[in-house]
Design a protein around this motif. Structure first.
Motif, mmCIF file in Angstrom:
data_model
loop_
_atom_site.group_PDB
_atom_site.id
_atom_site.type_symbol
_atom_site.label_atom_id
_atom_site.label_comp_id
_atom_site.label_asym_id
_atom_site.label_seq_id
_atom_site.Cartn_x
_atom_site.Cartn_y
_atom_site.Cartn_z
ATOM 1 N N PHE A 307 22.951 37.916 53.548
ATOM 2 C CA PHE A 307 24.014 38.430 52.825
ATOM 3 C C PHE A 307 25.056 37.512 52.748
ATOM 4 O O PHE A 307 25.936 37.479 51.927
ATOM 5 C CB PHE A 307 24.278 39.695 53.537
ATOM 6 N N LEU A 308 25.332 36.704 53.972
ATOM 7 C CA LEU A 308 26.435 35.809 53.957
ATOM 8 C C LEU A 308 26.367 34.587 53.051
ATOM 9 O O LEU A 308 27.088 34.010 52.428
ATOM 10 C CB LEU A 308 26.648 35.331 55.360
ATOM 11 N N LEU A 309 25.079 34.004 53.017
ATOM 12 C CA LEU A 309 24.482 33.209 52.097
ATOM 13 C C LEU A 309 24.839 33.316 50.559
ATOM 14 O O LEU A 309 25.246 32.724 49.606
ATOM 15 C CB LEU A 309 22.921 32.756 52.221
ATOM 16 N N ASP A 310 24.312 34.743 50.343
ATOM 17 C CA ASP A 310 24.523 35.340 48.881
ATOM 18 C C ASP A 310 25.865 35.501 48.722
ATOM 19 O O ASP A 310 26.453 35.356 47.201
ATOM 20 C CB ASP A 310 23.777 36.688 48.829
ATOM 21 N N LEU A 330 37.274 45.821 41.343
ATOM 22 C CA LEU A 330 35.867 46.418 40.957
ATOM 23 C C LEU A 330 35.527 46.035 39.372
ATOM 24 O O LEU A 330 34.368 46.401 39.199
ATOM 25 C CB LEU A 330 35.856 47.738 41.429
ATOM 26 N N GLN A 331 36.488 46.016 38.616
ATOM 27 C CA GLN A 331 36.070 45.756 37.163
ATOM 28 C C GLN A 331 35.807 44.307 36.760
ATOM 29 O O GLN A 331 35.385 44.215 35.767
ATOM 30 C CB GLN A 331 37.673 46.351 36.442
ATOM 31 N N GLN A 332 36.180 43.500 37.605
ATOM 32 C CA GLN A 332 35.766 42.099 37.728
ATOM 33 C C GLN A 332 34.396 41.557 37.737
ATOM 34 O O GLN A 332 33.647 42.367 38.183
ATOM 35 C CB GLN A 332 36.365 41.157 38.602
ATOM 36 N N PRO A 333 33.875 41.092 36.687
ATOM 37 C CA PRO A 333 32.394 40.739 36.906
ATOM 38 C C PRO A 333 31.971 40.043 38.213
ATOM 39 O O PRO A 333 32.772 39.278 38.535
ATOM 40 C CB PRO A 333 32.307 39.324 35.821
ATOM 41 N N GLY A 334 30.676 40.513 38.724
ATOM 42 C CA GLY A 334 30.292 40.291 40.072
ATOM 43 C C GLY A 334 30.857 40.723 41.387
ATOM 44 O O GLY A 334 30.612 40.630 42.250
ATOM 45 N N SER A 335 31.848 41.526 40.959
ATOM 46 C CA SER A 335 32.566 42.469 42.244
ATOM 47 C C SER A 335 31.625 43.321 42.887
ATOM 48 O O SER A 335 31.448 43.360 44.213
ATOM 49 C CB SER A 335 33.475 43.275 41.663
ATOM 50 N N VAL A 336 30.472 44.038 42.184
ATOM 51 C CA VAL A 336 29.409 44.873 42.801
ATOM 52 C C VAL A 336 28.693 43.940 43.930
ATOM 53 O O VAL A 336 28.389 44.315 44.898
ATOM 54 C CB VAL A 336 28.769 45.438 42.025
ATOM 55 N N ARG A 337 28.341 42.644 43.439
ATOM 56 C CA ARG A 337 27.344 42.073 44.315
ATOM 57 C C ARG A 337 28.225 41.638 45.619
ATOM 58 O O ARG A 337 27.844 41.646 46.779
ATOM 59 C CB ARG A 337 27.237 40.747 43.360
ATOM 60 N N ILE A 338 29.608 41.307 45.568
ATOM 61 C CA ILE A 338 30.476 40.989 46.554
ATOM 62 C C ILE A 338 30.507 42.108 47.521
ATOM 63 O O ILE A 338 30.506 42.231 48.659
ATOM 64 C CB ILE A 338 31.617 40.412 46.173
ATOM 65 N N ILE A 340 28.255 44.424 47.841
ATOM 66 C CA ILE A 340 26.998 44.783 48.586
ATOM 67 C C ILE A 340 26.961 43.660 49.720
ATOM 68 O O ILE A 340 26.255 43.940 50.778
ATOM 69 C CB ILE A 340 25.903 44.714 47.594
ATOM 70 N N ASP A 341 27.199 42.754 49.605
ATOM 71 C CA ASP A 341 27.164 41.369 50.452
ATOM 72 C C ASP A 341 27.886 41.820 51.784
ATOM 73 O O ASP A 341 27.563 41.760 52.669
ATOM 74 C CB ASP A 341 27.652 40.208 49.779
ATOM 75 N N LEU A 342 29.254 42.122 51.328
ATOM 76 C CA LEU A 342 30.123 42.393 52.701
ATOM 77 C C LEU A 342 29.647 43.955 53.318
ATOM 78 O O LEU A 342 29.646 43.766 54.745
ATOM 79 C CB LEU A 342 31.619 42.819 52.129
ATOM 80 N N LEU A 343 28.985 44.554 52.846
ATOM 81 C CA LEU A 343 28.110 45.694 53.425
ATOM 82 C C LEU A 343 27.076 45.495 54.039
ATOM 83 O O LEU A 343 26.779 45.734 55.372
ATOM 84 C CB LEU A 343 28.170 46.964 52.436
ATOM 85 N N GLY A 344 26.343 44.482 53.237
ATOM 86 C CA GLY A 344 25.070 44.008 53.982
ATOM 87 C C GLY A 344 25.228 43.158 55.402
ATOM 88 O O GLY A 344 24.596 43.530 56.137
ATOM 89 N N ILE A 345 26.240 42.453 55.191
ATOM 90 C CA ILE A 345 26.675 41.441 56.311
ATOM 91 C C ILE A 345 27.042 42.322 57.640
ATOM 92 O O ILE A 345 26.412 42.130 58.699
ATOM 93 C CB ILE A 345 27.800 40.708 56.096
ATOM 94 N N GLY A 346 27.981 43.599 57.281
ATOM 95 C CA GLY A 346 28.246 44.449 58.318
ATOM 96 C C GLY A 346 27.046 45.219 58.898
ATOM 97 O O GLY A 346 26.778 45.481 60.194
ATOM 98 N N LEU A 407 29.341 29.600 53.914
ATOM 99 C CA LEU A 407 28.129 28.825 53.765
ATOM 100 C C LEU A 407 27.645 27.999 55.342
ATOM 101 O O LEU A 407 26.464 28.293 55.455
ATOM 102 C CB LEU A 407 28.068 27.799 52.561
ATOM 103 N N ALA A 408 28.538 27.550 55.824
ATOM 104 C CA ALA A 408 28.202 26.744 57.083
ATOM 105 C C ALA A 408 27.831 27.944 58.144
ATOM 106 O O ALA A 408 27.068 27.550 59.003
ATOM 107 C CB ALA A 408 29.473 25.761 57.486
ATOM 108 N N LEU A 409 28.470 29.054 58.147
ATOM 109 C CA LEU A 409 28.385 30.041 59.227
ATOM 110 C C LEU A 409 27.091 30.704 58.729
ATOM 111 O O LEU A 409 26.286 31.110 59.825
ATOM 112 C CB LEU A 409 29.595 31.014 58.901
ATOM 113 N N ALA A 410 26.520 30.864 57.676
ATOM 114 C CA ALA A 410 25.272 31.500 57.319
ATOM 115 C C ALA A 410 24.106 30.592 58.080
ATOM 116 O O ALA A 410 23.093 31.037 58.600
ATOM 117 C CB ALA A 410 25.143 31.688 56.013
ATOM 118 N N ILE A 411 24.212 29.347 57.856
ATOM 119 C CA ILE A 411 23.295 28.279 58.078
ATOM 120 C C ILE A 411 23.102 28.285 59.482
ATOM 121 O O ILE A 411 22.206 28.250 60.201
ATOM 122 C CB ILE A 411 23.645 26.879 57.467
#
Length: 629
Positions: A307-310, A330-338, A340-346, A407-411
């Protein structure tokens, strides 16, 4: 097992007051620290002064962990734990009274002195916070209890930061009075809750305290390294703090530069991570089946990296907009993905850290546990400082963007996880076995928690239906189990690595290998002498017809040498498994007839090892299994 819920602990006096104390402590600490930052803006200090104070404050808070953790571990070992919690919460009242004076007099030096004292109080509370859980919880409750504590801590930190950060915004000129009142009232509430915690015996009341901080720090660090699994679980927890420090410390800049918002959006991003962590912590009990399931640790580690990589790919550059609130973001493009990623990392962070705490608690001797957690706190402090330093280096010197750092932290997280799992293959072994068992079956467990002893030696006897039996039993018994198994099953490719890592004991018949058989009996006796659980399948081989074969006399030889309690258990529903001999007997291919099939594991009360025999145990197991193979 399905009838139990970790939330029932919140209705019990043995757990609820302790949960309230630790949650209020985390809430109050963060109100205080954020209120200091609010006071800096209230006083209108320069940006340079504000930067100095905001960097000095974390250093002052964490310094006591380096200086006094070893002493705190000894004190937590020597004193009755409820008494120590009352002492530390009383200290909190005194310290917060000093801090209140600092707020009322607008004295930053007084507030910083109180902040150092708060770090000292947290240092003293740290070892008892986690070492008390094994004394008030059953082994099968450790994962759920730790999940509640981690959830409570995450939510308390988040809400404390929000509350502390808004005191001077909402209260205006009354901010100092509101801040002073809040921290004193919360410390009083924590002390009142501490007095309701039941008595918890000291781990080592005869311990002689070593007042030399350097020498004792080295001693507790060595103590924590005695057992490989515990040592590397501690390394994993410290890595969790490193990972979390880097991630959360970058969120303010990330919210502004990469999300187009400000402090409100930073709090929103932090809330997503915290809620994910709390949810993951709570789910650990459900996923683990109420045992200390370290197989969740690899799942958590690789989920964190994924999720951090995403998150890096979701928003790797800066944005052209600014000043966005949460709704605007939340009205910006790609916000839902971000989101989900923050929730997924947690979420996967919760999967990662909760089983590690439970492992440390379940594998550390009670007379050393507080000092082991003191060593953990020392190491955690070092990792937090390292994370802060690396974050500063990569941005100020190397000029990395926040997404590049992510990115460095994910790897790096994936590489560190692989390193830990390579030196302690038990983590990966448990993950593979957990994945296999929970993918193929739905388990229903009856009587295991009540009838398997919480500690001390015991022999478990069970019918033998399939090649998966040992893995299924290991997934349902709250304590680690040493399995005695036929050497040909032990030597199955891939499964051999799992069984070896789990310290299974291969055995052969006297005709096949008399020496191996004798070594197996010797190893069983040694394991029981060490207070471990040992499981044997007294039929001596997999059933060929779905029935239970007569129990052999090996169980009597074990009990003759060491008459420990014997727990009869039965597996039901496994005869139709692709891993049984039913298909071979009928000449059919080994294919599963039903995905996620229901199977049952049933345990009866333990029998006295001094007056039982193979025939009585066989009768008991047959009664447990009934007519369903």
């Amino acid at each position: 097992m399905s009838g139990h819920s970790q939330f029932s602990l919140l209705k019990q006096r043995r757990f609820l007051p302790f949960f309230i104390v630790q949650a209020l402590g985390a809430f109050n600490d963060n109100i205080y620290r954020q209120a200091i930052i609010g006071l800096l803006f209230y006083l209108g200090v320069s940006t340079e002064e504000r930067t100095l104070y905001t960097n000095l404050a974390p250093a002052l808070f964490i310094l006591p962990y380096f200086l006094f953790s070893a002493l705190a571990g000894q004190i937590a070992e020597k004193l009755e734990k409820q008494r120590l919690i009352v002492i530390t919460t009383t200290m909190e009242i005194v310290i917060m009274s000093l801090a209140a004076i600092g707020f009322l007099t607008l004295s930053l030096p007084v507030l910083l002195v109180a902040l150092f004292c708060t770090g000292l109080q947290s240092t003293l509370f740290g070892p008892v916070k986690y070492s008390v859980l094994p004394s008030i919880l059953k082994p099968e409750e450790l994962t759920g209890g730790n999940g509640l504590v981690e959830m409570g801590t995450s939510i308390s930190i988040l809400t404390g930061m929000i509350a502390g950060g808004t005191i001077f915004v909402l209260a205006g000129s009354n901010g100092p009075i509101v801040a002073a009142t809040a921290i004193i009232v919360l410390s009083l509430a924590g002390n009142l809750a501490a007095r309701m915690i039941p008595t918890v015996d000291a781990g080592a009341p005869e311990l002689k305290i070593n007042w030399n901080p350097l020498r004792e720090s080295l001693a507790v660090l060595r103590m924590a390294k005695k057992q490989k699994a515990v040592r590397n679980a501690i390394l994993g927890v410290s890595w969790f703090w490193f990972f979390g420090t880097i991630l959360t410390s970058q969120l303010p800049t990330y919210a502004e530069v990469n999300l187009g918002g400000g402090s409100t959006l930073y709090i929103f991003a932090l809330a997503l991570f915290s809620l994910g962590t709390g949810t993951g912590s709570l789910l650990c009990e459900k996923l683990s089946g109420r045992i200390v399931e370290i197989g969740l640790v690899p799942l958590g580690a690789f989920g964190m990296s994924t999720f951090l990589l995403d998150l890096y790919f979701a928003r790797s550059g800066t944005v052209t907009v600014s000043g966005l609130d949460v709704l605007g973001f939340l009205q910006q493009p790609g916000s839902v993905r971000i989101v989900i990623d923050l929730l997924g990392i947690g979420l996967f962070t919760g999967f990662f850290v909760v089983p590690l705490f439970a492992l440390i608690q379940s594998r550390s001797p009670k007379s050393e546990m507080s000092r082991v957690f003191a060593a953990l706190n020392i190491q955690n402090s070092g990792f937090i400082v390292l994370a802060a330093g690396l974050g500063l280096l990569t941005q100020s010197v190397l000029h990395w963007s926040v997404p590049q750092l992510f990115l460095a932290l994910a790897i790096t997280n994936a590489l560190v996880a692989l390193y830990i799992f390579s030196i302690v293959p038990e983590f990966l072994m448990r993950f593979l076995s957990w994945l296999m068992v929970h993918t193929l079956y739905r388990l229903r467990v009856h009587g295991v928690e009540d009838n398997v002893p919480d500690d001390g030696p015991a022999l478990i006897v069970c019918n033998h239906v399939s090649y998966m039996d040992a893995l299924i039993l290991a997934a349902t018994i709250p304590r680690p189990v040493r399995f005695v198994m036929y050497y040909r099953i032990f030597n199955i490719p891939v499964m051999r690595w799992i069984f070896t890592t789990a310290k299974a004991i291969p055995i052969a018949s006297p005709r096949e290998d008399a020496a191996l058989m004798q070594r197996a009996f010797d190893e069983v006796d040694a394991a029981l002498a060490e207070g471990e659980l040992v499981c044997i399948f007294p039929e001596g081989a997999l059933t060929r017809d779905g029935g239970i074969a007569p129990f052999k006399s090996g169980v009597e030889k074990i009990l003759a040498r060491r008459p420990v309690p014997v727990v009869p258990m039965a597996l039901k529903g496994m005869w139709s498994s692709m891993w049984s001999r039913r298909d071979t007997r009928l000449g059919r291919m080994r294919v599963p007839r039903r995905f996620r099939a229901h199977i049952q594991i049933i345990a009866a009360p333990a029998l006295n090892g001094t007056d039982t025999d193979a025939a009585r145990l066989e009768t008991s197991v047959r009664a447990l299994r009934g007519d369903d193979a």
